[in-house]
Structures are given as structure tokens and as C-alpha cells.
Enzyme design. Structure first.
Site, mmCIF file in Angstrom:
data_model
loop_
_atom_site.group_PDB
_atom_site.id
_atom_site.type_symbol
_atom_site.label_atom_id
_atom_site.label_comp_id
_atom_site.label_asym_id
_atom_site.label_seq_id
_atom_site.Cartn_x
_atom_site.Cartn_y
_atom_site.Cartn_z
ATOM 1 N NE ARG A 137 -40.490 -36.945 14.079
ATOM 2 C CZ ARG A 137 -41.576 -37.662 13.801
ATOM 3 N NH1 ARG A 137 -42.666 -37.490 14.481
ATOM 4 N NH2 ARG A 137 -41.588 -38.580 12.836
ATOM 5 C CB THR A 138 -36.331 -33.114 10.007
ATOM 6 O OG1 THR A 138 -36.066 -34.138 10.958
ATOM 7 C CG2 THR A 138 -35.094 -32.252 9.832
ATOM 8 N NE ARG A 153 -34.149 -36.407 7.095
ATOM 9 C CZ ARG A 153 -34.961 -36.713 8.106
ATOM 10 N NH1 ARG A 153 -36.016 -37.496 7.897
ATOM 11 N NH2 ARG A 153 -34.737 -36.244 9.313
ATOM 12 C CE LYS A 190 -36.878 -32.639 -15.694
ATOM 13 N NZ LYS A 190 -36.962 -31.272 -16.226
ATOM 14 C CG HIS A 247 -30.905 -35.963 12.148
ATOM 15 N ND1 HIS A 247 -31.165 -34.638 11.851
ATOM 16 C CD2 HIS A 247 -32.113 -36.591 12.173
ATOM 17 C CE1 HIS A 247 -32.477 -34.482 11.714
ATOM 18 N NE2 HIS A 247 -33.076 -35.653 11.903
HETATM 19 N N1 CP Z 1 -36.506 -37.107 14.114
HETATM 20 C C1 CP Z 1 -36.641 -37.034 12.795
HETATM 21 O O1 CP Z 1 -35.684 -36.814 12.040
HETATM 22 O O2 CP Z 1 -37.932 -37.239 12.356
HETATM 23 P P1 CP Z 1 -38.378 -37.205 10.834
HETATM 24 O O3 CP Z 1 -37.692 -38.356 10.132
HETATM 25 O O4 CP Z 1 -39.874 -37.348 10.845
HETATM 26 O O5 CP Z 1 -37.926 -35.901 10.253
#
Ligand code: CP
Length: 306
Positions: free
Chosen positions: A53-54, A103, A82, A131
Site C-alpha cells: 500500500r504505502t 521506509r 555495496k 508511520h
Molecule cells: N499499511 C501499510 O503500511 O501497508 P504496506 O506495508 O503494504 O505499505
């Protein structure tokens, strides 16, 4: 908001959040009007951890605003493999792009990235810590489906210890009036002590910690389910023991209010039975859709184009 980083949900004031939600609603109502505002802009998505999703919603968001994307979903395809430091990677990527969504498995990595970047950095999840764009998604969902962000009884169920979406949501919701949390988890997976002390107690937020959904579901306006975070456990046996602690099914839903909504940041494993998807109160796929619109609004604001 132009050129700000988003590392923690508290980086924005309530007024700034309202501006983002207002813009997200305008984009939902009239997407054509915003389909070129990011022409000439490039989003870099640096994903050192898996995502559906993100990453996709960030990339779809930038493409729907008329911009372009570059990046990786697998750090071994970058020079991180590396031995390049995060600081050097960020210095490079901020030359090639206008905004970065990152991320990373390490808590604090997004903060470090922001210190070396010449363009806005958006934290797309740092370890078990925060998040914030999931929180923007969650707040937009609550505001859109429940009509307001204050005066709610919110149940949060599952892995409250390692769930970064949980920590961000509790932190962000603590600024709104008359919020009560019912925290549903096994004892081992309760919220970290800093959330209990620095967020809940410090802000005089009413909360109760319980172990069974059935004990509190009838009180809830919102039930926020989460998955047990397998990747954050140090001990496989402990994960196996706790992984099926909660399964929300149609029987349990009979106890809930008619207008309660079920949220989940997703991915789900088996904590919500698929039969529940047919229940009108299941809001988690709609929530993921709001995630794309709120990221469109966020990037437009940080880039100063809307
Ligand atoms: N909700 C969320 O962060 O989903 P993903 O890990 O699929 O990005």
C-alpha cells in the site's frame, strides 16, 4: 508547509493537518483539477522494507498529480548492498528528485535521512517506531466516515508493542478532545511504556487495557485491528504462540454498534475473517484508498504546488 519533512505525526499542527484533509477532499471531488500540478516533479521511493500500500499509493499519487517516480523496493538493487551509508544515498537521491518517501527497518532512520536531504523527506515507516502517512490516512478515514476527529471511543487491537501505526495513531489522536482508548492486546504486546506515560498519562487521555475484544467491542465507535508483527519478534516460538491471539469474525461483530467502523492499516494475516469484508462497517479497503488521496494532498503541500 512547503519544504517541511514529515517524520513524526506531531510534525504538523492540527491546522496543517486540516489543510491536508481539506485538499484531499478537493482532490477526491475533482481529480482532474490536480492532474498536472506536479508536472516536472520527481518522487523518489526508497523502500528498504517490503510494502504494498504505502509504496504503490505514493507512486500512484505522484503519477496522478502529473509527476514522475524513481526508486527501489529492494535495497540490494541499490549501492546500499555495496556498503553505501544512508547519508550518502540520501545526498545523491536528493539531487535527482524533488521529494523522498523512505521506509527503513531502523527506528530513527527517517530522521537521519532528513538531516542529509536537500528536499522534503517523508517517513514511510521506520522500524517499530512511527508511520505518519498511515496516520494521515487513518485520520482522513475517521474524519470522512465518522464526520469528526474528536469524541470517539477507539479500540486498538493486536500487536500494540511493535505496531508503528498504533504508536503514530495514539500520538496523533491524543490532540483531539474527548478521545478514549480501549487497548486490546496480550500482556506481552501492550503499548510501549513511553506511549502510556508520555502520550496517554501526560495528556490525561482516558484508556483501559484489556485482553479480549468481546469485553469491550460494544463500547466502540472505531475498532482498529492490527496484525501481530512477525518481523519484529526476536523469538519465533513467541510469535507462534501469539500470532492467532485475535480473529475478528461475524459472531463478534454481532456485539458491535451498528455504526462502528472497522479499520486496519493492512496487510492482514488472519486477524479479520474474510467474511467480515461483506459487513458495511468494514472500512479497511476504503481506508487504503484514502491513503492515496491523502498522499497526493501531502506531496502537493510539501512541494508548494497546491
Ligand atoms: N499499511 C501499510 O503500511 O501497508 P504496506 O506495508 O503494504 O505499505
Amino acid at each position: 508547509m512547503k519544504n517541511k519533512h514529515l517524520i513524526n505525526p506531531m510534525d504538523f499542527t492540527i491546522e496543517e493537518l486540516d489543510e491536508i484533509f481539506e485538499l484531499a477532499h478537493q482532490i477526491i471531488s475533482n481529480p482532474q483539477e490536480y492532474s498536472h500540478v506536479c508536472e516536472g516533479k520527481i518522487l523518489a521511493t526508497l523502500f528498504y522494507e517490503p510494502s504494498t500500500r504505502t509504496r504503490f499509493s505514493f507512486e500512484a499519487a505522484m503519477m496522478r498529480l502529473g509527476g514522475k517516480i524513481l526508486g527501489f523496493s529492494e535495497p540490494n538493487s541499490s549501492s546500499a548492498a555495496k556498503g553505501e551509508t544512508l547519508a550518502d544515498t540520501i545526498k545523491m537521491v536528493s539531487i535527482y528528485s524533488d521529494i523522498i518517501a523512505m521506509r527503513h527497518p531502523k527506528e530513527g532512520a527517517a530522521k537521519v535521512a532528513s538531516m542529509y536531504s536537500s528536499v522534503p523527506v517523508i517517513n514511510a515507516g521506520d522500524g517499530g517506531h512511527q508511520h505518519p502517512t498511515q496516520t494521515l490516512t487513518d485520520l482522513l478515514t475517521i474524519k470522512s466516515l465518522k464526520g469528526r476527529l474528536d469524541n470517539h471511543v477507539i479500540g486498538i487491537c493486536g500487536d500494540l508493542r511493535y505496531g508503528r501505526t498504533v504508536q503514530s495513531l495514539i500520538t496523533a489522536m491524543s490532540r483531539y478532545e474527548n478521545i478514549k482508548f480501549l487497548l486490546i492486546s496480550p500482556k506481552e504486546l501492550g503499548v510501549p511504556q513511553y506511549i502510556r506515560e508520555e502520550v496517554l498519562n501526560k495528556n490525561n487521555i482516558e484508556f483501559r487495557e484489556v485482553e479480549k475484544i468481546e469485553d469491550v467491542i460494544e463500547e466502540l465507535d472505531i475498532l482498529y485491528m492490527t496484525r501481530i508483527q512477525k518481523e519484529r519478534f526476536f523469538n519465533e516460538d513467541e510469535y507462534m504462540r501469539l500470532k492467532d491471539s485475535y480473529i475478528l469474525d461475524t459472531e463478534k461483530m454481532k456485539l458491535a454498534k451498528e455504526d462502528m467502523i472497522i479499520m486496519h492499516p493492512l496487510p492482514r494475516v488472519n486477524e479479520i475473517d474474510v467474511e467480515v469484508d461483506k459487513d458495511e462497517r468494514a472500512a479497511y479497503f476504503k481506508q487504503a484508498e484514502f491513503g492515496m488521496y491523502v498522499r497526493m494532498a501531502l506531496m502537493a503541500k510539501l512541494l508548494g504546488v497546491a
